[in-house]
Write a protein that holds these residues in place. Structure first.
Motif, PDB file in Angstrom:
ATOM      1  N   TRP A 195       0.845  -1.170   0.000  1.00  0.00           N
ATOM      2  CA  TRP A 195       0.000   0.000   0.000  1.00  0.00           C
ATOM      3  C   TRP A 195       0.887   1.228   0.000  1.00  0.00           C
ATOM      4  O   TRP A 195       2.070   1.152   0.382  1.00  0.00           O
ATOM      5  N   VAL A 196       0.296   2.409  -0.313  1.00  0.00           N
ATOM      6  CA  VAL A 196       0.987   3.690  -0.165  1.00  0.00           C
ATOM      7  C   VAL A 196       0.057   4.604   0.613  1.00  0.00           C
ATOM      8  O   VAL A 196      -1.144   4.669   0.312  1.00  0.00           O
ATOM      9  N   THR A 197       0.583   5.292   1.612  1.00  0.00           N
ATOM     10  CA  THR A 197      -0.272   6.185   2.407  1.00  0.00           C
ATOM     11  C   THR A 197      -0.372   7.553   1.735  1.00  0.00           C
ATOM     12  O   THR A 197       0.438   7.909   0.866  1.00  0.00           O
ATOM     13  N   GLU A 198      -1.370   8.317   2.162  1.00  0.00           N
ATOM     14  CA  GLU A 198      -1.625   9.611   1.522  1.00  0.00           C
ATOM     15  C   GLU A 198      -0.441  10.565   1.640  1.00  0.00           C
ATOM     16  O   GLU A 198      -0.135  11.302   0.699  1.00  0.00           O
ATOM     17  N   ASP A 199       0.245  10.549   2.780  1.00  0.00           N
ATOM     18  CA  ASP A 199       1.360  11.482   2.939  1.00  0.00           C
ATOM     19  C   ASP A 199       2.613  11.035   2.188  1.00  0.00           C
ATOM     20  O   ASP A 199       3.635  11.732   2.212  1.00  0.00           O
ATOM     21  N   GLU A 200       2.550   9.892   1.511  1.00  0.00           N
ATOM     22  CA  GLU A 200       3.652   9.445   0.666  1.00  0.00           C
ATOM     23  C   GLU A 200       3.416   9.794  -0.804  1.00  0.00           C
ATOM     24  O   GLU A 200       4.186   9.375  -1.676  1.00  0.00           O
ATOM     25  N   LEU A 201       2.366  10.555  -1.066  1.00  0.00           N
ATOM     26  CA  LEU A 201       2.008  10.909  -2.442  1.00  0.00           C
ATOM     27  C   LEU A 201       1.920  12.432  -2.604  1.00  0.00           C
ATOM     28  O   LEU A 201       1.651  13.158  -1.642  1.00  0.00           O
ATOM     29  N   SER A 202       2.158  12.874  -3.824  1.00  0.00           N
ATOM     30  CA  SER A 202       1.896  14.266  -4.177  1.00  0.00           C
ATOM     31  C   SER A 202       1.376  14.289  -5.610  1.00  0.00           C
ATOM     32  O   SER A 202       1.648  13.357  -6.389  1.00  0.00           O
ATOM     33  N   PRO A 203       0.612  15.327  -5.978  1.00  0.00           N
ATOM     34  CA  PRO A 203       0.061  15.372  -7.326  1.00  0.00           C
ATOM     35  C   PRO A 203       1.145  15.603  -8.367  1.00  0.00           C
ATOM     36  O   PRO A 203       2.174  16.221  -8.092  1.00  0.00           O
ATOM     37  N   VAL A 204       0.904  15.134  -9.582  1.00  0.00           N
ATOM     38  CA  VAL A 204       1.806  15.426 -10.696  1.00  0.00           C
ATOM     39  C   VAL A 204       1.597  16.882 -11.101  1.00  0.00           C
ATOM     40  O   VAL A 204       0.471  17.312 -11.333  1.00  0.00           O
ATOM     41  N   GLU A 205       2.688  17.627 -11.138  1.00  0.00           N
ATOM     42  CA  GLU A 205       2.569  19.067 -11.482  1.00  0.00           C
ATOM     43  C   GLU A 205       2.308  19.239 -12.970  1.00  0.00           C
ATOM     44  O   GLU A 205       2.857  18.545 -13.793  1.00  0.00           O
TER      45      GLU A 205
END
Length: 205
Positions: A195-205
């Motif tokens: 799994w990946v948690t939300e704080d391990e992700l960022s939107p593609v600029e």
């Protein structure tokens, strides 16, 4: 003639004395201590690298998985990154992951844990494995577990993981994501990584 012999013997003795002194200076106690200190430092560094490798060794991880999720795991109602979103991962659960672009294939609300466990196949203990969701723990009740609790894993992310006894290291209520991405190290396409948690992700600029 006798004077020459005496002078020669005196010179020879002086030479040996100077050589002995030089030898002693080359191995002074301080230098021996420095050498021992350096040796201990090298051993400590090697031990630290070994511990780090133990914690991060995910060579047995099942890179791609089924899109099936554990029974009882609820889909997130309004996730920050809905299914189909393009994101950048900031996690190093496995090589080639950190900084890779991914597509969200599932978003779920749950309690997520990092755990330490000993594989059932007899491998070395795996420390701080990220992540296991609440619904992947055997006989999990309604209440979340706390750090230090001992559990049995139903997750099958890695070889020897399913059925292993584990200790909860950390716990967090959050949104977890299942993602598809291309491994930056090998070029392999990974499907349904859990799994990946939300704080391990960022939107593609």
């Amino acid at each position: 003639m006798m004077k020459k012999r005496l002078l020669g013997l005196a010179s020879l003795l002086l030479f040996f004395l100077l050589a002995a002194c030089a030898g002693n200076e080359a191995t002074t106690p301080n230098e021996n201590a420095d050498t021992e200190s350096d040796n201990h430092e090298i051993m400590d560094n090697n031990r630290g690298e070994s511990d780090s490798n133990k914690e991060m060794d995910h060579s047995g991880m099942h890179h791609s998985g089924s899109d099936e999720v554990p029974e009882g795991l609820e889909e997130a109602e309004n996730p920050t990154y809905p299914v189909g979103s393009k994101v950048i991962m900031h996690a190093d659960h496995m090589p080639g992951m950190n900084g890779a672009e991914a597509t969200v294939s599932g978003a779920f609300t749950t309690t997520v844990y990092s755990v330490t466990y000993t594989p059932t196949n007899g491998g070395e203990p795996v420390e701080n494995h990220k992540w296991v969701v609440h619904e992947e723990i055997e006989n999990a009740g309604a209440e979340p577990y706390k750090p230090g609790d001992e559990v049995v894993l139903n997750a099958d992310h890695m070889e020897g993981m399913k059925g292993a006894k584990a200790t909860i290291d950390t716990t967090e209520q959050t949104t977890v994501y299942m993602v598809d991405f291309t491994d930056k190290a090998t070029g392999e396409k990974i499907k349904n990584h859990k799994w990946v948690t939300e704080d391990e992700l960022s939107p593609v600029e």
